[in-house]
Design a protein around this motif. Structure first.
Motif, PDB file in Angstrom:
ATOM      1  N   LEU A 107       0.846  -1.183   0.000  1.00  0.00           N
ATOM      2  CA  LEU A 107       0.000   0.000   0.000  1.00  0.00           C
ATOM      3  C   LEU A 107       0.883   1.234   0.000  1.00  0.00           C
ATOM      4  O   LEU A 107       1.716   1.424   0.881  1.00  0.00           O
ATOM      5  CB  LEU A 107      -0.913   0.005   1.234  1.00  0.00           C
ATOM      6  N   ARG A 108       0.735   2.075  -1.003  1.00  0.00           N
ATOM      7  CA  ARG A 108       1.565   3.268  -1.161  1.00  0.00           C
ATOM      8  C   ARG A 108       0.689   4.504  -1.267  1.00  0.00           C
ATOM      9  O   ARG A 108      -0.464   4.424  -1.664  1.00  0.00           O
ATOM     10  CB  ARG A 108       2.405   3.175  -2.442  1.00  0.00           C
ATOM     11  N   ASP A 109       1.277   5.664  -0.968  1.00  0.00           N
ATOM     12  CA  ASP A 109       0.568   6.930  -1.076  1.00  0.00           C
ATOM     13  C   ASP A 109       0.596   7.491  -2.495  1.00  0.00           C
ATOM     14  O   ASP A 109      -0.198   8.357  -2.826  1.00  0.00           O
ATOM     15  CB  ASP A 109       1.180   7.978  -0.129  1.00  0.00           C
ATOM     16  N   ASP A 110       1.500   7.012  -3.352  1.00  0.00           N
ATOM     17  CA  ASP A 110       1.632   7.602  -4.685  1.00  0.00           C
ATOM     18  C   ASP A 110       0.390   7.307  -5.543  1.00  0.00           C
ATOM     19  O   ASP A 110      -0.185   6.250  -5.489  1.00  0.00           O
ATOM     20  CB  ASP A 110       2.885   7.134  -5.446  1.00  0.00           C
ATOM     21  N   GLU A 111       0.048   8.302  -6.334  1.00  0.00           N
ATOM     22  CA  GLU A 111      -1.071   8.184  -7.263  1.00  0.00           C
ATOM     23  C   GLU A 111      -0.795   7.073  -8.267  1.00  0.00           C
ATOM     24  O   GLU A 111       0.315   6.900  -8.727  1.00  0.00           O
ATOM     25  CB  GLU A 111      -1.262   9.510  -8.026  1.00  0.00           C
ATOM     26  N   GLY A 112      -1.834   6.346  -8.609  1.00  0.00           N
ATOM     27  CA  GLY A 112      -1.711   5.313  -9.625  1.00  0.00           C
ATOM     28  C   GLY A 112      -1.060   4.034  -9.155  1.00  0.00           C
ATOM     29  O   GLY A 112      -0.914   3.100  -9.926  1.00  0.00           O
ATOM     30  N   SER A 113      -0.662   3.970  -7.911  1.00  0.00           N
ATOM     31  CA  SER A 113      -0.018   2.783  -7.373  1.00  0.00           C
ATOM     32  C   SER A 113      -1.057   1.949  -6.634  1.00  0.00           C
ATOM     33  O   SER A 113      -1.579   2.374  -5.607  1.00  0.00           O
ATOM     34  CB  SER A 113       1.106   3.199  -6.414  1.00  0.00           C
ATOM     35  N   ALA A 114      -1.388   0.785  -7.166  1.00  0.00           N
ATOM     36  CA  ALA A 114      -2.389  -0.081  -6.548  1.00  0.00           C
ATOM     37  C   ALA A 114      -1.704  -1.146  -5.693  1.00  0.00           C
ATOM     38  O   ALA A 114      -0.701  -1.729  -6.108  1.00  0.00           O
ATOM     39  CB  ALA A 114      -3.241  -0.748  -7.619  1.00  0.00           C
ATOM     40  N   PRO A 115      -2.237  -1.404  -4.511  1.00  0.00           N
ATOM     41  CA  PRO A 115      -1.638  -2.433  -3.663  1.00  0.00           C
ATOM     42  C   PRO A 115      -1.964  -3.833  -4.185  1.00  0.00           C
ATOM     43  O   PRO A 115      -2.957  -4.021  -4.894  1.00  0.00           O
ATOM     44  CB  PRO A 115      -2.314  -2.205  -2.308  1.00  0.00           C
ATOM     45  N   ALA A 116      -1.133  -4.789  -3.836  1.00  0.00           N
ATOM     46  CA  ALA A 116      -1.421  -6.190  -4.151  1.00  0.00           C
ATOM     47  C   ALA A 116      -2.450  -6.687  -3.144  1.00  0.00           C
ATOM     48  O   ALA A 116      -2.326  -6.446  -1.947  1.00  0.00           O
ATOM     49  CB  ALA A 116      -0.147  -7.022  -4.077  1.00  0.00           C
ATOM     50  N   GLU A 117      -3.476  -7.358  -3.637  1.00  0.00           N
ATOM     51  CA  GLU A 117      -4.564  -7.819  -2.778  1.00  0.00           C
ATOM     52  C   GLU A 117      -4.591  -9.342  -2.717  1.00  0.00           C
ATOM     53  O   GLU A 117      -4.520 -10.010  -3.734  1.00  0.00           O
ATOM     54  CB  GLU A 117      -5.905  -7.324  -3.322  1.00  0.00           C
ATOM     55  N   ASN A 118      -4.722  -9.852  -1.487  1.00  0.00           N
ATOM     56  CA  ASN A 118      -4.923 -11.289  -1.306  1.00  0.00           C
ATOM     57  C   ASN A 118      -6.393 -11.646  -1.420  1.00  0.00           C
ATOM     58  O   ASN A 118      -6.739 -12.738  -1.856  1.00  0.00           O
ATOM     59  CB  ASN A 118      -4.421 -11.733   0.074  1.00  0.00           C
TER      60      ASN A 118
END
Length: 143
Positions: free
Chosen positions: A22-33
């Motif tokens: 999980l990142r604050d940068d725009e356009g960066s999606a976290p990996a989801e389990n």
């Protein structure tokens, strides 16, 4: 052993996110389990029905307030809440049914814990209703 339930919210959905993605940068999606089709309220009702205590609702970024409020309303006094909590918002979350507020980055001024912010939070929420999350991650060989 005691099971402590959790409801992690991201964009209003109950999710399990891969740690550290999980990142604050725009356009960066976290990996989801896992992403649930069921609401936060549903899980809170289930935890209440099953008598599970000591759980939490964590708001991972913006867009989670409505789902967090619904979960707390479904299990008043049964869940802690964290994610973006400050001295300015702590009382509201407690009034909405959180048993405790979980506070992380707001308590820090740079790399140091801010005693004045902690004192401010305790004055608002009460010492017994504050949970400090002091988790850390190793970056560039240092914590």
């Amino acid at each position: 052993m005691k099971f402590r339930p959790c409801i992690d919210l991201h964009h209003g959905k109950v999710k399990q996110i891969v740690g550290g993605t999980l990142r604050d940068d725009e356009g960066s999606a976290p990996a989801e389990n896992f992403v649930s089709d069921l609401s936060a309220q549903h899980y809170a009702e289930m935890y209440r029905r099953d008598g599970l205590t000591g759980g939490h609702v964590i708001k991972l970024g913006p867009g989670n307030e409505e789902a967090a409020r619904a979960a707390l309303a479904a299990y008043p006094g049964g869940l802690q809440v964290g994610g973006g909590v400050t001295a300015a918002t702590a009382a509201e979350w407690l009034e909405r049914g959180a048993s405790h507020v979980i506070v992380t980055s707001w308590l820090f001024d740079g790399p140091a814990l801010s005693r004045s912010r902690l004192d401010e939070l305790v004055a608002v929420a009460g010492r017994e209703r504050v949970v400090l999350d002091l988790s850390c991650r190793k970056r560039d060989g240092d914590y």
